[in-house]
Design an enzyme around this catalytic site. Structure first.
Site, short mmCIF file in Angstrom:
data_model
loop_
_atom_site.label_atom_id
_atom_site.label_comp_id
_atom_site.label_asym_id
_atom_site.label_seq_id
_atom_site.Cartn_x
_atom_site.Cartn_y
_atom_site.Cartn_z
N LYS A 53 82.83 12.89 -1.84
CA LYS A 53 82.89 11.50 -1.24
C LYS A 53 82.53 10.41 -2.11
CE LYS A 53 80.24 9.47 1.37
NZ LYS A 53 80.62 7.90 0.98
N GLY B 192 72.34 8.64 -5.45
CA GLY B 192 72.19 7.54 -4.70
C GLY B 192 70.81 7.29 -4.51
N SER B 193 70.67 6.42 -3.43
CA SER B 193 69.11 5.58 -3.22
C SER B 193 68.05 6.94 -2.74
CB SER B 193 69.08 4.72 -2.31
OG SER B 193 69.59 5.33 -1.13
N GLY C 93 68.51 10.05 -0.03
CA GLY C 93 68.21 11.19 -0.83
C GLY C 93 67.33 12.17 0.20
N GLU D 226 69.87 13.23 -7.44
CA GLU D 226 69.99 12.16 -8.66
C GLU D 226 69.53 10.87 -7.90
OE1 GLU D 226 69.73 12.58 -11.85
OE2 GLU D 226 70.53 14.51 -11.98
N CYS E 252 70.73 3.31 -12.66
CA CYS E 252 69.39 4.04 -12.01
C CYS E 252 68.35 3.93 -13.37
CB CYS E 252 69.79 5.39 -11.58
SG CYS E 252 70.73 6.30 -12.66
N GLU F 13 63.20 -1.00 -6.59
CA GLU F 13 64.46 -0.78 -7.41
C GLU F 13 65.04 -2.05 -7.03
OE1 GLU F 13 67.41 2.31 -6.62
OE2 GLU F 13 67.73 2.52 -9.08
P1 NAD Z 1 73.19 4.94 -1.11
O1 NAD Z 1 72.20 6.02 -1.00
O2 NAD Z 1 73.27 4.03 -0.08
O3 NAD Z 1 74.70 5.79 -1.20
C1 NAD Z 1 75.07 6.73 -2.02
C2 NAD Z 1 76.17 7.44 -1.54
O4 NAD Z 1 75.57 8.36 -0.35
C3 NAD Z 1 77.31 6.73 -0.83
O5 NAD Z 1 78.41 7.52 -1.30
C4 NAD Z 1 77.10 6.68 0.51
O6 NAD Z 1 78.28 6.53 1.35
C5 NAD Z 1 76.59 7.98 0.94
N1 NAD Z 1 75.48 8.05 2.13
C6 NAD Z 1 74.93 7.05 2.51
N2 NAD Z 1 73.95 7.56 3.72
C7 NAD Z 1 74.29 8.76 3.72
C8 NAD Z 1 73.96 9.68 4.60
N3 NAD Z 1 73.30 9.57 5.76
N4 NAD Z 1 74.13 11.03 4.39
C9 NAD Z 1 75.18 11.41 3.15
N5 NAD Z 1 75.59 10.41 2.50
C10 NAD Z 1 75.27 9.16 2.73
O7 NAD Z 1 73.10 4.38 -2.68
P2 NAD Z 1 74.03 3.29 -3.43
O8 NAD Z 1 73.43 1.93 -3.04
O9 NAD Z 1 75.49 3.56 -3.15
O10 NAD Z 1 73.76 3.46 -4.92
C11 NAD Z 1 72.82 2.95 -5.53
C12 NAD Z 1 71.69 3.90 -5.50
O11 NAD Z 1 71.97 4.95 -6.49
C13 NAD Z 1 70.20 3.49 -6.38
O12 NAD Z 1 69.13 3.58 -5.92
C14 NAD Z 1 70.57 4.08 -7.94
O13 NAD Z 1 69.47 4.21 -8.50
C15 NAD Z 1 71.12 5.28 -7.53
N6 NAD Z 1 71.68 6.08 -8.40
C16 NAD Z 1 71.01 7.05 -9.17
C17 NAD Z 1 71.45 7.91 -10.25
C18 NAD Z 1 70.84 8.99 -10.89
O14 NAD Z 1 71.60 9.69 -11.72
N7 NAD Z 1 69.68 9.24 -10.61
C19 NAD Z 1 72.76 7.20 -10.75
C20 NAD Z 1 73.31 6.09 -10.38
C21 NAD Z 1 72.72 5.54 -9.05
#
Ligand code: NAD
Length: 489
Positions: free
Chosen positions: A172, A225-226, A230, A247, A281, A381
């Site tokens: 996704k 993601g965040s 996570g 991640e 990130c 962050e």
């Molecule tokens: P987010 O957590 O809001 O969303 C990430 C993904 O998760 C999206 O596809 C979103 O639709 C999905 N999502 C949201 N709620 C969900 C749920 N309840 N269940 C399952 N999936 C869900 O993050 P974002 O705002 O899209 O991205 C930014 C974040 O990602 C930052 O915190 C950044 O540091 C992190 N990030 C981490 C890495 C790494 O490798 N450690 C790399 C890039 C980004």
């Protein structure tokens, strides 16, 4: 641009016909309306991936590898197009999507294509008369959820190792930026991936994402993601005892010692924080600098940062584009207000640019704030072109500031003292450390974090281990086994 979801080798609409509007962050115009996956669509995709999993797992590893290598070639051949799709969808400058993101995507698929038939098991020396061999078995269907900051690259980080190891995939992309993943799906279909091996479904997190996390037919969920989401992924996966790879966010410490090569540190720091508008990130979001060199550093750094050319990301001379969404731009701007309310001193930027041509876009000027290391903006962050600055006198102080946050993803240090470099690198609470550099990535080098930055690793052999589990097979060749229950013998 492809706007349908990819299930079982076909591009299809959502079962209920729903769509998501995707916008260009440069001017707010509508880029596309893409099919929006909901729970029932994810179920369809899991069915397709389940039907394909046995055949894919039993294919010769070299044949899986060959398809990934063909995909890497197809991505390179399509680089101009794919880079423009990514630029329009995310706002990343075209010079970066063309020269970095798309090239790295091809390189990562190629790396794992080459890895497919080199990742092997072992034979264990057990007791006499037995052969005990251990094979890395694929997990089955894996779910992959990615954010919006490097969408095309994350296709390769996630799918490269999963597919090389023999898993099938339901992935996704983020709802904000699904376009490049759908183009990758088209290229996968063109180079001949069997139907169902890869399924790509744009959708929202609380519907499609949540279903991936909870679906009993999915063996593992790999999430980028965040940190708050996570945590909810880890909780949601517990009921089906899914494996989880996380991640998550970061708050990179970038330490400049008094003996550093200052011009090199200035250039590396600027790349570390401003590349991709700071939406990384591993961004160098906290500059921790020795008080004796802060003036010299700032004089050069602020001049460099002020010279960065903001503008339309489609223009090849643009160095910094818009942030990826209006909502995110507003979030970053709100952190600038927090910085001011906490007594932070704005040394540069701190606002949207005044250029009327950028008025409808999600732009923010490169921003530098001198503030206390325990302030909110130095611990949370921000994920934008926003760097905090802190000074120190001793190595111990530098390390204490660096390790004072809960995150533990990337970190860097600049010094010409070899002993100090290795000592500090060892003590930094981070999954990745760069000495006299910042933010290097390579498909061979493990990528991931500690603490609330998550667990598990992308890239390298570590990623292959993420997507396999060892299976020990015992063969009795000629073992003499005395009867355990002698009376019945
Ligand atoms: P987010 O957590 O809001 O969303 C990430 C993904 O998760 C999206 O596809 C979103 O639709 C999905 N999502 C949201 N709620 C969900 C749920 N309840 N269940 C399952 N999936 C869900 O993050 P974002 O705002 O899209 O991205 C930014 C974040 O990602 C930052 O915190 C950044 O540091 C992190 N990030 C981490 C890495 C790494 O490798 N450690 C790399 C890039 C980004």
């Amino acid at each position: 641009m492809q706007s349908k979801m990819f299930i079982g080798g076909e591009f299809v609409d959502a079962l209920d016909g729903a769509t998501i509007d995707v916008f260009d962050p440069h001017d707010g115009s509508l880029l596309a309306s893409v099919a929006e996956a909901k729970e029932a669509d994810i179920d369809r995709a899991v069915e397709a991936a389940t039907a394909a999993k046995h055949g894919w797992a039993r294919l010769a590893a070299a044949d899986r590898g060959r398809l990934l290598l063909r995909l890497a070639d197809a991505i390179e051949a399509d680089a101009d197009n794919l880079a423009m799709i990514e630029t329009r969808d995310t706002g990343h400058p075209i010079r970066d999507t063309r020269n970095l993101d798309v090239m790295r995507t091809a390189a990562t698929f190629r790396y794992f294509g080459g890895m497919a038939d080199k990742f092997q098991g072992s034979v264990v020396p057990v007791e006499a008369g037995f052969l005990d061999y251990v094979t890395p078995e694929p997990l089955g269907v894996v779910g992959q959820i990615v954010p919006w900051n490097f969408p095309v690259m994350f296709c390769s980080w996630k799918m490269g190792p999963a597919l090389a190891a023999g898993n099938t995939v339901v992935m996704k992309p983020a709802e904000l930026t699904p376009m490049s993943a759908l183009r990758i799906a088209e290229l996968m279909a063109e180079v001949g991936f069997p139907a169902g091996v890869v399924n790509i479904l744009p959708g929202y997190g609380n519907t499609a994402g949540q279903r991936i996390v909870e679906h009993p037919g999915i063996a593992k969920v790999s999430f980028t993601g965040s940190t708050p989401v996570g945590k909810s992924v880890a909780r949601g996966a517990a009921d089906t005892l899914k494996q989880v790879h996380l991640e998550l966010g970061g708050k990179g410490a970038n330490i400049v010692f008094e003996d550093a090569n200052i011009p090199a540190a200035v250039g590396g720091t600027a790349f570390g924080i401003f590349h991709n508008q700071g939406q990384a990130c591993i961004a160098a979001s906290r500059l921790i600098i020795h008080e004796s060199v802060v003036d010299e550093f700032l004089e050069r750094f602020l001049a460099l940062a002020a010279s960065i050319k903001l503008g339309d990301p489609k223009d090849p001379t643009t160095e910094m584009g818009p942030l990826t969404s209006t909502m995110h731009r507003d979030r970053v701007l709100s952190y600038i207000e927090v910085a001011k309310s906490e007594g932070g001193e704005i040394l540069l930027g701190g606002k949207a640019p005044s250029d009327p041509e950028l008025a409808n876009g999600c732009y923010i000027e490169p921003t530098v704030v001198r503030t206390d290391a325990s302030s909110r903006v130095a611990c949370e962050e921000v994920f934008g072109p926003f760097m905090t600055l802190h000074t120190f006198r001793t190595d111990g102080e530098a390390l204490a500031i660096a390790n004072s946050v809960d995150y533990g993803l990337g970190g860097g240090l600049w010094t010409n003292n070899l002993t100090r470099a290795h000592k500090i690198a060892r003590e930094l609470h981070a999954g990745m450390v760069w000495i006299n550099s910042y933010k290097r990535v390579n498909p061979g080098s493990p990528f991931g974090g500690m603490g609330v930055s998550g667990y598990g690793r992308e890239m390298g052999f570590e990623a292959m281990r993420e997507y396999t589990e060892p299976k020990a097979i015992w063969v009795n060749i000629d073992a003499a086994i005395p009867p355990f229950y002698p009376r019945g013998a």
